[in-house]
Structure formats: structure tokens, C-alpha cells
Design a protein around this motif. Sequence first.
Motif, PDB file in Angstrom:
ATOM      1  N   GLU A 183       0.827  -1.198   0.000  1.00  0.00           N
ATOM      2  CA  GLU A 183       0.000   0.000   0.000  1.00  0.00           C
ATOM      3  C   GLU A 183       0.864   1.252   0.000  1.00  0.00           C
ATOM      4  O   GLU A 183       0.566   2.225  -0.701  1.00  0.00           O
ATOM      5  N   LYS A 184       1.934   1.215   0.811  1.00  0.00           N
ATOM      6  CA  LYS A 184       2.853   2.358   0.831  1.00  0.00           C
ATOM      7  C   LYS A 184       3.492   2.552  -0.542  1.00  0.00           C
ATOM      8  O   LYS A 184       3.656   3.667  -1.021  1.00  0.00           O
ATOM      9  N   GLN A 185       3.841   1.401  -1.173  1.00  0.00           N
ATOM     10  CA  GLN A 185       4.431   1.485  -2.506  1.00  0.00           C
ATOM     11  C   GLN A 185       3.424   2.043  -3.517  1.00  0.00           C
ATOM     12  O   GLN A 185       3.766   2.865  -4.368  1.00  0.00           O
ATOM     13  N   ARG A 186       2.160   1.568  -3.401  1.00  0.00           N
ATOM     14  CA  ARG A 186       1.136   2.093  -4.308  1.00  0.00           C
ATOM     15  C   ARG A 186       0.935   3.581  -4.088  1.00  0.00           C
ATOM     16  O   ARG A 186       0.777   4.354  -5.038  1.00  0.00           O
ATOM     17  N   THR A 187       0.928   3.971  -2.809  1.00  0.00           N
ATOM     18  CA  THR A 187       0.792   5.402  -2.506  1.00  0.00           C
ATOM     19  C   THR A 187       1.949   6.196  -3.100  1.00  0.00           C
ATOM     20  O   THR A 187       1.763   7.276  -3.665  1.00  0.00           O
ATOM     21  N   THR A 188       3.156   5.615  -2.966  1.00  0.00           N
ATOM     22  CA  THR A 188       4.338   6.272  -3.533  1.00  0.00           C
ATOM     23  C   THR A 188       4.221   6.411  -5.043  1.00  0.00           C
ATOM     24  O   THR A 188       4.502   7.468  -5.616  1.00  0.00           O
ATOM     25  N   GLU A 189       3.776   5.320  -5.698  1.00  0.00           N
ATOM     26  CA  GLU A 189       3.662   5.360  -7.153  1.00  0.00           C
ATOM     27  C   GLU A 189       2.582   6.336  -7.603  1.00  0.00           C
ATOM     28  O   GLU A 189       2.752   7.056  -8.590  1.00  0.00           O
ATOM     29  N   LEU A 190       1.454   6.348  -6.858  1.00  0.00           N
ATOM     30  CA  LEU A 190       0.396   7.309  -7.197  1.00  0.00           C
ATOM     31  C   LEU A 190       0.880   8.743  -7.029  1.00  0.00           C
ATOM     32  O   LEU A 190       0.595   9.618  -7.851  1.00  0.00           O
ATOM     33  N   LEU A 191       1.612   8.966  -5.916  1.00  0.00           N
ATOM     34  CA  LEU A 191       2.164  10.307  -5.700  1.00  0.00           C
ATOM     35  C   LEU A 191       3.110  10.682  -6.824  1.00  0.00           C
ATOM     36  O   LEU A 191       3.065  11.790  -7.363  1.00  0.00           O
ATOM     37  N   ALA A 192       3.974   9.714  -7.188  1.00  0.00           N
ATOM     38  CA  ALA A 192       4.927   9.976  -8.271  1.00  0.00           C
ATOM     39  C   ALA A 192       4.199  10.266  -9.576  1.00  0.00           C
ATOM     40  O   ALA A 192       4.583  11.167 -10.333  1.00  0.00           O
ATOM     41  N   GLU A 193       3.119   9.493  -9.857  1.00  0.00           N
ATOM     42  CA  GLU A 193       2.360   9.723 -11.090  1.00  0.00           C
ATOM     43  C   GLU A 193       1.744  11.118 -11.098  1.00  0.00           C
ATOM     44  O   GLU A 193       1.760  11.803 -12.132  1.00  0.00           O
ATOM     45  N   ASP A 194       1.185  11.519  -9.942  1.00  0.00           N
ATOM     46  CA  ASP A 194       0.598  12.864  -9.866  1.00  0.00           C
ATOM     47  C   ASP A 194       1.657  13.943 -10.093  1.00  0.00           C
ATOM     48  O   ASP A 194       1.412  14.927 -10.804  1.00  0.00           O
ATOM     49  N   LEU A 195       2.831  13.756  -9.454  1.00  0.00           N
ATOM     50  CA  LEU A 195       3.900  14.745  -9.630  1.00  0.00           C
ATOM     51  C   LEU A 195       4.369  14.788 -11.074  1.00  0.00           C
ATOM     52  O   LEU A 195       4.610  15.868 -11.640  1.00  0.00           O
ATOM     53  N   ILE A 196       4.502  13.613 -11.698  1.00  0.00           N
ATOM     54  CA  ILE A 196       4.960  13.563 -13.089  1.00  0.00           C
ATOM     55  C   ILE A 196       3.932  14.224 -14.009  1.00  0.00           C
ATOM     56  O   ILE A 196       4.284  14.992 -14.920  1.00  0.00           O
ATOM     57  N   LYS A 197       2.635  13.938 -13.779  1.00  0.00           N
ATOM     58  CA  LYS A 197       1.604  14.580 -14.597  1.00  0.00           C
ATOM     59  C   LYS A 197       1.659  16.099 -14.454  1.00  0.00           C
ATOM     60  O   LYS A 197       1.519  16.833 -15.426  1.00  0.00           O
ATOM     61  N   GLU A 198       1.843  16.563 -13.204  1.00  0.00           N
ATOM     62  CA  GLU A 198       1.913  18.013 -12.978  1.00  0.00           C
ATOM     63  C   GLU A 198       3.130  18.618 -13.666  1.00  0.00           C
ATOM     64  O   GLU A 198       3.060  19.672 -14.279  1.00  0.00           O
ATOM     65  N   LEU A 199       4.270  17.890 -13.563  1.00  0.00           N
ATOM     66  CA  LEU A 199       5.482  18.377 -14.242  1.00  0.00           C
ATOM     67  C   LEU A 199       5.306  18.376 -15.752  1.00  0.00           C
ATOM     68  O   LEU A 199       5.711  19.326 -16.439  1.00  0.00           O
ATOM     69  N   GLU A 200       4.698  17.306 -16.291  1.00  0.00           N
ATOM     70  CA  GLU A 200       4.494  17.253 -17.736  1.00  0.00           C
ATOM     71  C   GLU A 200       3.545  18.351 -18.197  1.00  0.00           C
ATOM     72  O   GLU A 200       3.713  18.919 -19.293  1.00  0.00           O
ATOM     73  N   HIS A 201       2.544  18.660 -17.353  1.00  0.00           N
ATOM     74  CA  HIS A 201       1.653  19.767 -17.702  1.00  0.00           C
ATOM     75  C   HIS A 201       2.420  21.090 -17.738  1.00  0.00           C
ATOM     76  O   HIS A 201       2.237  21.889 -18.663  1.00  0.00           O
ATOM     77  N   GLU A 202       3.272  21.310 -16.724  1.00  0.00           N
ATOM     78  CA  GLU A 202       4.070  22.542 -16.718  1.00  0.00           C
ATOM     79  C   GLU A 202       4.989  22.595 -17.926  1.00  0.00           C
ATOM     80  O   GLU A 202       5.164  23.644 -18.551  1.00  0.00           O
ATOM     81  N   ILE A 203       5.588  21.436 -18.264  1.00  0.00           N
ATOM     82  CA  ILE A 203       6.466  21.391 -19.435  1.00  0.00           C
ATOM     83  C   ILE A 203       5.687  21.752 -20.695  1.00  0.00           C
ATOM     84  O   ILE A 203       6.151  22.517 -21.549  1.00  0.00           O
ATOM     85  N   SER A 204       4.459  21.188 -20.816  1.00  0.00           N
ATOM     86  CA  SER A 204       3.637  21.492 -21.987  1.00  0.00           C
ATOM     87  C   SER A 204       3.350  22.976 -22.086  1.00  0.00           C
ATOM     88  O   SER A 204       3.465  23.581 -23.153  1.00  0.00           O
ATOM     89  N   GLU A 205       2.987  23.592 -20.928  1.00  0.00           N
ATOM     90  CA  GLU A 205       2.710  25.033 -20.922  1.00  0.00           C
ATOM     91  C   GLU A 205       3.966  25.835 -21.240  1.00  0.00           C
ATOM     92  O   GLU A 205       3.924  26.835 -21.959  1.00  0.00           O
ATOM     93  N   LEU A 206       5.089  25.399 -20.674  1.00  0.00           N
ATOM     94  CA  LEU A 206       6.351  26.121 -20.917  1.00  0.00           C
ATOM     95  C   LEU A 206       6.794  25.977 -22.371  1.00  0.00           C
ATOM     96  O   LEU A 206       7.339  26.912 -22.961  1.00  0.00           O
ATOM     97  N   ILE A 207       6.575  24.784 -22.975  1.00  0.00           N
ATOM     98  CA  ILE A 207       6.917  24.603 -24.386  1.00  0.00           C
ATOM     99  C   ILE A 207       6.062  25.516 -25.254  1.00  0.00           C
ATOM    100  O   ILE A 207       6.537  26.129 -26.212  1.00  0.00           O
ATOM    101  N   ARG A 208       4.767  25.604 -24.894  1.00  0.00           N
ATOM    102  CA  ARG A 208       3.898  26.512 -25.654  1.00  0.00           C
ATOM    103  C   ARG A 208       4.393  27.957 -25.553  1.00  0.00           C
ATOM    104  O   ARG A 208       4.467  28.673 -26.556  1.00  0.00           O
TER     105      ARG A 208
END
Length: 554
Positions: free
Chosen positions: A262-287
Amino acid sequence: MASSSCLLTEEQFLCSICLDVFTDPVTTSCGHNFCKTCITEHWDTNQCQCPVCAKVFNTRPQLHINTFISEMVSQFRQSAQQKASSSSSEQQVSKPGEVPCDVCTGTKLKALKSCLVCLVSYCETHLEPHLTASGLKRHQLIDPVENLEDRMCLKHDKPLELFCRTDQTCVCMLCTYSEHKTHNFVPLREQYEEKKAELEKTEAETQQMIQRRRLKIQEIKQSVDLSKNDADREIAEGVQVLTYLKESVERSQAELIERIKEKQRTTELLAEDLIKELEHEISELIRRRTEVEQLSHIEDHLHLLQNVPSLSPAPPTKDWTGVRVRPSHEGTVVRAVAQLEETLSKEMKTLLEAELKRVQQYAVDVTFDPDTAHPALILSDDGKQVSHGDEKKRLPNNPERFSLSLCVLGKQSFSSGRFYFEVQVKGKSEWDFGVVRESIHKKGLITLSPDEGYWSLWLRNGHEYKALDDPDVRLSLVSQPQKVGVFVDYEEGLVSFHDVDTAALIFSFTGCCFTEKLLPYFCPGLNNDGENSAPLIISPVNHSRLIICRPQSD
């Protein structure tokens, strides 16, 4: 014999009023030629005189088309059209997105230049008069642009040549004598260069932000991989211990596995959320980078300056410097087995010993730094023992030395990874030690707390143990430790203290955020008339299968 048209040039057929080839040419009595419409409109708004020699006519002359010049102009036009037709195959036809020649009839050729005086764009053929005729050479030519009328001041009908920094707008020369009279002006080119430099800087900064976020994504992914390895190891150890137990222990085993997963799943979910947020920022910055890049490549001064205000604002971004995925499975198995303490004391002991052996694999060689030692401390020659002396030595008061507290730091510093060392405290009634930030204050009184950069354990009166946290945590130990192991996982933000003889975990600081170098920290306490005269000793780790980690050199 060559025809006379071969000797004629376009300059001979230019009207001195419109500066274009004659249309319905007429001749005044003073011998000068003009377009009929041009001279008529001129006399309608001015005194009836010749625009060239200024001869005044008392009565308005009757104008008649000069048939000879008209025929010569016709021949010249035909010759120019033939020349344009023969050269059109060599010139590029205007494509979508390119500025076409305003003079070409039929197939429009690509414009080579635009004239800010005529407000017309010319292909190579039709540009020739501006390169040869003396009256047209004075016109200002620029790279071809569309909508030339936008480059004229709407109020004064003059070219926009200046930039008003006060009102942040482009103006003409006459504007500087009217509503912008007291404002701050610079040439368009100067403002263009300044804005272009700003755009290039913004583009570079945006690219750096994108790169940093891409690196952060890699860091998060690596953290997830390391976390998964730790999770797998913890699961395996838990299974090995709990396999020997009966049904109750098997249930504990399942709970342990689920907790870690469960801790690992929580970690992976957190990582996925952070990566999505970073990718969104990257997309906005690329634009935004694309917008900035498009503007920065504009060579037209005015066009760039007029479009800079329309540049969309920088997208909101988060400061990711301190964002880390710090999953910690440290002690999970220990806590699970502790719940079964009454029936699993033997397995608990085995597990604690295994845990201690694991952290002992990260043992480092630590010695005291005499430049940091308080003058009343006595250090051994090998830099492994420290105690409080009866006299205060006369030593240089260098910035690294503690002035009031009986403290000394280790020479070695660590800014990543894991490290472990052991301290012998046998025979002492007071002490404190642990790790500290490199930037701690060493002059005057100090406060031992994580907020001040100290993660330490504390003994007073021979039996009062505390973890100096925020707030302090009083510890009830089953037995007094004779040797204490200190383990640090920099990336996990963990500082733990172990009783080496019993393998018991004394205390752990978790969730720490380390951003600079860490150094071992020691305080042997006051001598107290010999009651606490035993030294603190950095002792060698007694383990035959250690992987010795070398500390970073300063």
C-alpha cells in the motif's frame, strides 16, 4: 541603328510630384512635365506655379496631353512589361504566407522590398526605379511586410520611426512635438534590440525550466525504482521471519505485505501525480517557449514591438526544488513483529540484529576535526576519543570552532547516500551526539533541535534519555546502551540511533529535509569532578562483512 527607346531610362519618365511613371503627361509653358491629374490637384490646393522651377502663372494654363511624351511613356511601359515578363521566370512567384508585389499584374511575384514612403511592396523588377532614380533612392526600404498602412501614424500620416517608452507605443517624428512632447523616446531599432534580447533571455530561462523539470521526472522515476527495490527486500525479510509462525503469525505476514504494498502504491500514485503536474508545466512552458521563439525570430522591428504586448503571460509554475518522493520502508518489519512481542521475542531479536547488520554495511571512518573543538576539550592523537579537560587551552578562535558549547564535529561530510558510525558511551553520565548541518552556528549558546540543524540523542544524570526533536521526546530504555550506532539515509530524510549490544532501535528522526552537507556531531559533557571523565569514543564497527563507504572530501 538602335532605336531611341534603348537610350531612355525610367527616370526620364517620372513625374516630380507623384514620383511615378507619367500618366497622361502634360507640359507647362516653362517646359516641365507632370501627370495631368497630379498638376491639376497641386494647383487646386496651392498657388498656380511650377513645382519644379516655381514660375508663377498669372492665369491658370490650359493643359493638353503631350502626345509625344505619352507615346514614349507607352513604349517604355511596354518595354518594362516585356522585361518583367522575361525576368519573371527567374524570380519566385509569391507563395501563401509570402508578401506579393503590389505592382505586378496577373501572376504576383514575391516582393523583395517594401517602401515606407510609397507604402508599396516591390518585386525585383519593379524595385529597380528605387535603386536607380535619384528621387526614389531617398525612400526608406525594408524587408517585405504586409499591411504597410499600419506602419504610418494615423494622426500625422508619417512613418512610425520612434518608440515612446513613457506610453509604450510606436510614434512618428511629429508625435514628439505634440501629445508625446515630454516623453522618453528611443529609435525603433534600439527598442527592438532591447526587447529581442529580453525575449531571448526569456526563451533561455524557459528552456532551463523545462530541462530542470525533465530532470526532476527522471529523479522521481529513479526514486520509485529504489523504493520498489526496498519494498521487495522488506517483503522478503518479512516473509522469511513470519514463515516459522503459526496462523496468527501468517495473518501478520499478510498484513505486513499489504502495508508495504500500500505504501508502494501510494508512492507510485504520488509519483504519477507529480509527473503529470510536471508534464503539464512542461507542456505550458513549451507553448510559451514557442510563442517567445516565434517573436524572437521576427526581424521586423515594428512588428516585434507591436506583438510583444500580446505575448501570453508566463504560466504559473511550482518551485520543484524541494519536491522529492521519499518513501521509507525503514523499520516496517520491525514494527510488524513488535506487535507480536509476547510470542515472537526470539524472532524480534533476530530481526533487530538483521536490521542492525544491514545499516552497519554503510559504516564510514569518522574522526574529530580539531579546528571545530571547544578549547576545553581533549582530543586523542588518533582523533577517535574526546573528553572534557580541567583547563581551557589557548587556541585560535577561528570561525569553525565552538566558543561556548563543549562540542566538536567530524572531519567528514556527507551530501548524499547512506552512512553509519558507532560511538562508545560506556562509563559516562552525560553526552549528546548525532549529525548536524554544515551551516550551524558555533558561537555563543546553541539550541539542539532539527530546526537549528541538529539531529541528536541526549543523556543527563546517567539515566535521562531524550531525542532532541521538536518537541523533545523522553525515552524509556530497557537497558542503558554502552555503544550507540548512528545511521543516516540522506535521500530518505532518516536519522536513526541503535543500541549496538541489543540491536534495539532507540529512536528515528523521519521525514527530514536535507539540503546541505551533514557532519557527525559530538559533545562529551562536563567532567563533573571525574564523574563523567570517560571519553566519547568513535569505535570501529565489529562486522566481518561490511561494505565501507568512503565519505566525501571537503
